[in-house]
Design a protein around this motif. Structure first.
Motif, PDB file in Angstrom:
ATOM      1  N   GLU A  36       0.830  -1.199   0.000  1.00 45.61           N
ATOM      2  CA  GLU A  36       0.000   0.000   0.000  1.00 45.61           C
ATOM      3  C   GLU A  36       0.868   1.255   0.000  1.00 45.61           C
ATOM      4  N   LEU A  37       1.907   1.199   0.826  1.00 47.77           N
ATOM      5  CA  LEU A  37       2.847   2.313   0.903  1.00 47.77           C
ATOM      6  C   LEU A  37       3.521   2.554  -0.447  1.00 47.77           C
ATOM      7  N   GLY A  84      11.693   6.003   0.368  1.00 51.31           N
ATOM      8  CA  GLY A  84      11.570   7.463   0.414  1.00 51.31           C
ATOM      9  C   GLY A  84      11.317   8.030  -0.980  1.00 51.31           C
ATOM     10  N   VAL A 137       7.803   6.766  -2.331  1.00 55.06           N
ATOM     11  CA  VAL A 137       6.631   7.303  -1.640  1.00 55.06           C
ATOM     12  C   VAL A 137       6.550   8.831  -1.759  1.00 55.06           C
ATOM     13  N   GLN A 138       7.653   9.502  -1.411  1.00 60.52           N
ATOM     14  CA  GLN A 138       7.590  10.970  -1.324  1.00 60.52           C
ATOM     15  C   GLN A 138       7.845  11.663  -2.661  1.00 60.52           C
ATOM     16  N   ASN A 188       5.318   8.758  -6.019  1.00 61.37           N
ATOM     17  CA  ASN A 188       3.880   8.554  -5.833  1.00 61.37           C
ATOM     18  C   ASN A 188       3.148   9.795  -5.370  1.00 61.37           C
ATOM     19  N   ALA A 189       3.874  10.777  -4.845  1.00 59.90           N
ATOM     20  CA  ALA A 189       3.256  12.017  -4.390  1.00 59.90           C
ATOM     21  C   ALA A 189       4.044  13.181  -4.964  1.00 59.90           C
ATOM     22  N   LYS A 232       1.153  12.387  -9.644  1.00 62.46           N
ATOM     23  CA  LYS A 232       2.105  11.284  -9.503  1.00 62.46           C
ATOM     24  C   LYS A 232       3.052  11.305 -10.692  1.00 62.46           C
ATOM     25  N   PRO A 262      -3.667   6.665 -12.083  1.00 60.83           N
ATOM     26  CA  PRO A 262      -4.561   7.837 -12.140  1.00 60.83           C
ATOM     27  C   PRO A 262      -5.105   8.268 -10.783  1.00 60.83           C
ATOM     28  N   HIS A 263      -4.695   7.612  -9.699  1.00 59.03           N
ATOM     29  CA  HIS A 263      -5.304   7.934  -8.409  1.00 59.03           C
ATOM     30  C   HIS A 263      -4.704   9.138  -7.700  1.00 59.03           C
ATOM     31  N   GLY A 264      -3.865   9.879  -8.386  1.00 58.38           N
ATOM     32  CA  GLY A 264      -3.419  11.166  -7.836  1.00 58.38           C
ATOM     33  C   GLY A 264      -4.308  12.231  -8.452  1.00 58.38           C
TER      34      GLY A 264
END
Lengths: 203, 185, 472
Positions: C102-103, C399, C402-403, C406-407, C417, C424-426
């Protein structure tokens, strides 16, 4: 295409305990015991920092904090027994921050970029190692941190940076909206292009 | 002199109240269980940006013992902090009214809290236990929760529009923008 | 500070320095130990004798094949390592990659439940990596590997990936890849420009070895007067080893081509080549956009061109040359994080926000190339075997994943993203900065995780101890 429901935001609030985050926001709550000289020094530091906004400029530029506070507590209000009355032997500092991104990245940024600031704020606390190297500093923060029992953020999906960019965007958008109706299509198309160019890094 | 609790229009409130002996665990369980029971009750206080409840069991003493004397808290303490909009007085009025169902479970477990744990009596109690801030940093202290919410919504809307409007001819663009952002009149 | 002496003979090969493109074939074989630890160690002993170290080869004496070994946490247990010692490894390593899905954004089509059999289940114990110059050598090495396993018994290959370099050393999207490697003190100091930490006044410095090899000072402890070393597993495993991330990433090339073709219709008169380069941050020949924003330089050779990696983003704070969300800018932002243009020039933090998140990457493409111009999927499994080496999986690989990928927040990009790797979930778009900007949407899933493991690559002394059963 339009964005109907906000999609689940990416996970960025990493490296802390579960009750310390609400969506993207992370809470940090730290108490430290202050050496006696801090009783004199910290109020002066606070006074100066409040008056010279430039000192918090780096915090602003890093832009991952929503709100943070430092408070020195010398005594607590008295509410009757069984509470004991009187001053503490040492003053104690309460620090809280509300921020985005990983806990580890946050402390790293503090250590490497705000090295002097960290020393100024925590140098008078017992047990405080220097901000660098970061491993002992992180251990110190962890040892002195208390996990929140309940934490709330009004906009858990947003980050401090997004909020600040949205507020900038809003000002620009207000101007475009104000002028849009009385423009002809070509003038509007040109104004819209200027708006996008100007506001692109808030979108 | 400006209050140290204020930055822009934002206000940093903190109350630190002693937890009655024996009530530490029930209070912790109650607070930790709030999430499971639905949205945070703090969401009812529409002027709250971010807020927290933290039970502090004791001070940490310096393990290297450069600190001459140990110092311990006499009781567990409940900390409530809020980063809120505008004036504290009316915020506390709102809190004492809208958080009444929870307040009894929360501050009702603290030493000196009035029996009813609501209204003017609760407000007086919270005020009495308020601790002034040393430094308050607010990244967007001029903006209220309502302003922030609106700005975030407008941004979402603008992004969707900017994608949709890409490649539109001026007339269509103008029309679509008016429809989206000004509304039919 | 005195330069660190690295004990190359104790470190496995292909970590600090790449074996290089002489090796066309690479096989990754994940072995499950189904026999008692003593029996497994008898086999392991034989393997360890053939492991290739980091020692440099005399000119012209590159071996025909190389062998390297890594183990997962279940693998350590299967070799008889005690729980106490396993417990000294990092939390994420012990938990395993599939538990972090998930992360990591391994959700939907990348969910571990749909991974290749044998990966992410606890069955993969030992990873053998075999490199070979030619197909014949490759087959011979694989044969020997299987013989050794059969001789002992109770050992089974649960997953095997055979990979081969693509023509022109490109990856499947068509880009020359793999130039932005970290420069390491004591190993590749000469690559400091571009590869090291960007400092003030345009200077660079190689990264401390401990960022990648355990048992050495890292970027945190390099100036520690108390000479403390970074966290590492218990001795002797904690010296000369490194953590390894292995991921099989499927690439949907046909979808990528269709999305770029369709999106480019509204972009700069249909310039698909430029639009794709904007997403990546490089031209297909590897030339970085921040240096060559307008057109792909002719005759550019990424193997010899210094500016393939020697660049910063301080002249492009607004992303007009290389978009703020370009893939190479997100995965290695150098001096770009939180930098702003002020009246007297750029105010930034040099490498301070990025230097603890570097990785050594040693990937290999797998699967046949989709012929140029084809925009419909041919059903062939193709993509990239992503391999990275780092001192800390959570700080470095996770790191970044995730940072940064993905973000988008840290780049001021909200929930955008990475357009190449994300889903597409961003926000579901990428902004190509310009006057006016271009919004690339909708975002599709071009890359899917097909499996992966967190591993540990022991040093030579540690390998011997594992084989002898004396690792604790």
């Amino acid at each position: 295409m339009s964005i109907q429901t906000p999609a689940p935001a990416p996970i960025t609030a990493t490296g802390t305990q579960p009750r310390n985050h609400d969506g993207q926001a992370i809470a940090i709550t730290v108490f430290s015991t202050i050496k006696l000289w801090g009783r004199v020094f910290l109020p002066v530091l606070f006074f100066v920092t409040r008056r010279i906004p430039k000192l918090t400029g780096t915090l602003r530029q890093l832009s991952f904090i929503h709100f943070a506070r430092w408070t020195v507590i010398g005594k607590l209000p008295y509410n009757g027994p069984p509470q004991k009355k009187g001053r503490f032997r040492y003053p104690h500092m309460y620090f809280e921050s509300n921020f985005n991104g990983g806990w580890e990245e946050y402390i790293d940024a503090f250590s490497h970029i705000l090295t002097d600031g960290m020393t100024a704020f925590w140098g008078s606390s017992y047990g405080f190692p220097k901000p660098l190297p970061t491993a002992p500093f992180k251990r110190y923060i962890q040892d002195n941190e208390t996990e929140a029992d309940h934490y709330y953020c009004a906009y858990p999906e947003a980050t401090s940076t997004m909020i600040q960019r949205s507020l900038e965007l809003d000002k620009k958008l207000v101007a475009l909206k104000r002028d849009a109706r009385r423009m002809d299509p070509d003038a509007f198309a040109a104004a819209y292009r200027r708006f996008l160019t100007d506001a692109q890094n808030a979108l | 002199m400006a209050s140290p609790n204020v930055s822009g229009q934002a206000y940093a409130f903190m109350a630190m109240t002693p937890v009655m002996p024996g009530e530490e665990q029930p209070l912790a369980e109650y607070l930790r269980g709030l999430r499971a029971r639905g949205p945070s009750p703090l969401a009812r206080l529409a002027r709250t940006h971010l807020a927290r409840f933290v039970i502090v069991p004791d001070f940490k003493n310096d393990p290297t013992w450069k600190q001459r004397h140990e110092e311990h808290l006499d009781l567990n303490y409940l900390i409530f902090t809020s980063n809120l909009d505008g004036d504290l007085d009316s915020y506390l009025d709102e809190l004492c009214e809208k958080l009444a169902p929870e307040a009894k479970e929360i501050w009702g477990r603290c030493v000196g809290c009035p029996e009813s744990a609501e209204g003017a009596a609760l407000k007086t109690y919270l005020r009495h236990n308020q601790i002034d801030t040393g430094i308050f940093f607010a990244a967007y202290g001029e903006a209220t929760v309502a302003t922030v919410r609106k700005a975030l919504r407008e941004r979402e809307k603008m992004i969707a529009f900017a994608i949709r409007a890409q490649g539109m001819a001026p007339a269509a663009l103008h029309e679509a923008f008016l429809a989206e952002f000004i509304g039919a009149q | 500070m005195a330069s660190v002496q690295i004990d190359l003979g104790d470190i496995q090969g292909d970590i600090l320095r790449a074996y290089g493109n002489d090796y066309d074939n690479t096989t990754y074989a994940f072995v499950k130990i189904e026999c008692p630890p003593e029996q497994a160690r008898a086999w392991f002993h034989g393997v360890v004798d053939h492991v290739t170290t980091a020692e440099t080869w005399p000119p012209g004496e590159k071996p025909l094949t190389t062998l390297n070994v890594a183990v997962t946490a279940p693998g350590l247990r299967a070799l008889g390592v005690s729980e106490d010692v396993v417990g000294s490894f990092s939390r994420e390593f012990r938990a395993g990659m599939s538990s972090r899905s998930e992360l990591l954004g391994d959700v939907g089509p990348s969910d571990p439940n749909s991974w290749e059999p044998g990966l992410g289940t606890g069955d993969a114990h030992v990873l053998l990596t075999i490199n070979a110059k030619q197909a014949a050598d490759h087959q011979r090495a694989l044969g020997k590997m299987k013989e050794a396993m059969d001789a002992v018994g109770g050992l089974r290959i649960v997953y095997q990936e055979d990979t081969e370099l693509l023509p022109g050393a490109r990856e499947h999207f068509g880009y020359s890849d793999g130039f932005a490697q970290p420069a390491i003190e004591g190993a590749s100091d000469d690559k400091a420009r571009g590869g090291g930490v960007p400092l003030k006044d345009g200077k660079w410095r190689a990264l401390a070895a401990g960022e990648f090899i355990l048992g050495y000072p890292d970027e945190d402890t390099r100036v520690d007067p108390k000479k403390r070393l970074p966290n590492a597993p218990a001795a002797p495993l904690g010296r000369s080893g490194t953590y390894m991330v292995w991921r099989k990433l499927y690439q949907d090339i046909a979808l990528w081509r269709r999305v770029m073709r369709d999106a480019a219709k509204l972009y700069e008169g249909g310039d698909e080549h430029l639009l794709s380069a904007k997403v990546v941050g490089r031209w297909t020949n590897g030339a970085p956009l921040v240096k060559y924003p307008d057109e792909e330089p002719r005759g550019y050779d990424p193997k010899t061109a210094e500016d393939v990696n020697d660049f910063r983003y301080d002249g492009d704070v607004d992303g007009m040359r290389c978009p703020l969300g370009a893939h190479i800018r997100r995965s290695n932002p150098r001096d770009a994080l939180a930098a702003v243009a002020g009246p007297k020039g750029v105010i930034g933090f040099d490498g301070h926000l990025s230097f603890r998140h570097r990785m050594i990457r040693r990937g290999m493409p797998y699967g046949r190339v989709l012929p140029e111009g084809v925009t419909e999927d041919d059903g062939v499994d193709r993509g990239l075997v992503f391999v990275s080496f780092q001192g800390s999986i959570s700080r470095q690989f996770e790191g970044v994943q995730v940072q940064w990928l993905n973000a988008g927040n840290i780049f001021g990009l909200g929930h955008d993203k990475d357009f190449l790797l994300g889903d597409p979930h961003g926000t579901g778009k990428m902004t190509i900065q310009g006057k006016p900007p271009f919004f690339l949407a909708p975002q599709e899933v071009f890359v899917r995780t097909r499996g992966g493991e967190y591993l540990f690559v022991p040093g030579m002394t540690a390998l011997a101890a594992l084989a002898d059963g004396t690792a604790g």
